[in-house]
Scaffold this motif. Structure first.
Motif, mmCIF file in Angstrom:
data_model
loop_
_atom_site.group_PDB
_atom_site.id
_atom_site.type_symbol
_atom_site.label_atom_id
_atom_site.label_comp_id
_atom_site.label_asym_id
_atom_site.label_seq_id
_atom_site.Cartn_x
_atom_site.Cartn_y
_atom_site.Cartn_z
ATOM 1 N N PRO A 117 90.415 -1.442 84.017
ATOM 2 C CA PRO A 117 91.401 -1.740 82.977
ATOM 3 C C PRO A 117 90.762 -2.179 81.660
ATOM 4 O O PRO A 117 91.213 -1.777 80.589
ATOM 5 N N ALA A 118 89.707 -2.981 81.720
ATOM 6 C CA ALA A 118 89.042 -3.405 80.483
ATOM 7 C C ALA A 118 88.395 -2.211 79.786
ATOM 8 O O ALA A 118 88.480 -2.078 78.566
ATOM 9 N N GLN A 119 87.774 -1.333 80.559
ATOM 10 C CA GLN A 119 87.147 -0.163 79.952
ATOM 11 C C GLN A 119 88.182 0.698 79.236
ATOM 12 O O GLN A 119 87.957 1.125 78.099
ATOM 13 N N ARG A 120 89.323 0.925 79.886
ATOM 14 C CA ARG A 120 90.385 1.723 79.248
ATOM 15 C C ARG A 120 90.916 1.025 77.996
ATOM 16 O O ARG A 120 91.172 1.663 76.974
ATOM 17 N N PHE A 121 91.072 -0.293 78.066
ATOM 18 C CA PHE A 121 91.543 -1.068 76.922
ATOM 19 C C PHE A 121 90.599 -0.888 75.726
ATOM 20 O O PHE A 121 91.049 -0.574 74.619
ATOM 21 N N HIS A 125 90.841 1.220 71.910
ATOM 22 C CA HIS A 125 90.591 0.563 70.632
ATOM 23 C C HIS A 125 89.368 1.129 69.911
ATOM 24 O O HIS A 125 88.844 0.489 69.000
ATOM 25 N N GLY A 126 88.936 2.320 70.310
ATOM 26 C CA GLY A 126 87.880 3.010 69.589
ATOM 27 C C GLY A 126 86.461 2.657 69.998
ATOM 28 O O GLY A 126 85.510 3.103 69.357
ATOM 29 N N PHE A 127 86.295 1.882 71.044
ATOM 30 C CA PHE A 127 84.952 1.576 71.535
ATOM 31 C C PHE A 127 84.464 2.755 72.368
ATOM 32 O O PHE A 127 85.242 3.380 73.090
ATOM 33 N N ASP A 144 77.133 -3.071 84.871
ATOM 34 C CA ASP A 144 77.979 -3.241 83.687
ATOM 35 C C ASP A 144 77.852 -2.068 82.734
ATOM 36 O O ASP A 144 77.075 -1.142 82.954
ATOM 37 N N VAL A 145 78.684 -2.122 81.685
ATOM 38 C CA VAL A 145 78.743 -1.067 80.675
ATOM 39 C C VAL A 145 78.733 -1.738 79.310
ATOM 40 O O VAL A 145 79.454 -2.713 79.091
ATOM 41 N N ARG A 146 77.923 -1.196 78.401
ATOM 42 C CA ARG A 146 77.934 -1.674 77.015
ATOM 43 C C ARG A 146 78.752 -0.701 76.183
ATOM 44 O O ARG A 146 78.544 0.513 76.239
ATOM 45 N N TYR A 147 79.688 -1.247 75.411
ATOM 46 C CA TYR A 147 80.520 -0.462 74.509
ATOM 47 C C TYR A 147 80.206 -0.847 73.078
ATOM 48 O O TYR A 147 79.861 -1.998 72.801
ATOM 49 N N VAL A 148 80.361 0.119 72.172
ATOM 50 C CA VAL A 148 80.187 -0.151 70.751
ATOM 51 C C VAL A 148 81.384 0.385 69.978
ATOM 52 O O VAL A 148 82.021 1.354 70.387
ATOM 53 N N TRP A 149 81.667 -0.278 68.878
ATOM 54 C CA TRP A 149 82.678 0.180 67.926
ATOM 55 C C TRP A 149 82.031 0.178 66.554
ATOM 56 O O TRP A 149 81.391 -0.786 66.159
ATOM 57 N N ARG A 150 82.159 1.306 65.869
ATOM 58 C CA ARG A 150 81.708 1.420 64.485
ATOM 59 C C ARG A 150 82.888 1.896 63.661
ATOM 60 O O ARG A 150 83.649 2.764 64.103
ATOM 61 N N PRO A 151 83.043 1.365 62.448
ATOM 62 C CA PRO A 151 84.162 1.811 61.614
ATOM 63 C C PRO A 151 84.012 3.278 61.223
ATOM 64 O O PRO A 151 82.888 3.795 61.179
#
Length: 153
Positions: A117-121, A125-127, A144-151
């Motif tokens: 659920p956190a991964q889908r969330f 949100h663009g991560f 674990d998994v590392r996610y990134v968000w860049r504008p």
């Protein structure tokens, strides 16, 4: 926003225990199979001694109680936890939007692989997924998994 919507504000020292307890309840509800290496009291001490005074900590407050907590540590979205009964009401969306506003150059975060659920969330949100590990580098020893968000450019 209605008058029943939680307010988001910077945490103050008096919020540390409540924020830690939200973290504890949320962790138990969302991650029942993940081993916690710290006792409840150690988590509370960490929030009181480190998280609230030394990190950019935000709380969501509703009905005169802390119902969500978000912690930014530089570009790391290090914590985002909600009181289980307050999930699904848009608080997490608001906290992520706030994190992006506070860190417009980008964010990164880690979540456990078992937390679909956190991964889908975060993906909503663009991560985007940047890395998967076997968990040997985290205290829980949980993949674990590392996610990134860049504008957007």
């Amino acid at each position: 926003m209605t008058t029943d919507d939680p307010i988001l504000r910077r945490a103050v020292d008096a919020d540390a225990l409540d924020a830690a307890d939200v973290w504890l309840r949320s962790f138990r509800a969302a991650l029942p199979t993940v081993r916690r290496p710290r006792t409840d009291q150690e988590v509370r001490d960490y929030f009181r001694e480190v998280v609230v005074p030394k990190r950019e900590t935000w709380v969501a407050v509703a009905e005169r109680a802390v119902v969500g907590v978000m912690v930014l540590d530089e570009a790391l979205l290090s914590q985002l936890y909600l009181e289980p009964r307050w999930r699904g009401r848009g608080i997490g969306d608001r906290l992520v939007a706030l994190a992006k506003e506070r860190r417009p150059d980008g964010l990164e975060l880690w979540t456990f692989q078992v937390n679909g659920p956190a991964q889908r969330f975060y993906q909503r949100h663009g991560f985007t997924e940047a890395e998967r590990t076997d968990g040997t580098a985290n205290e829980e020893r949980e993949p674990d998994v590392r996610y990134v968000w860049r504008p957007a450019a």
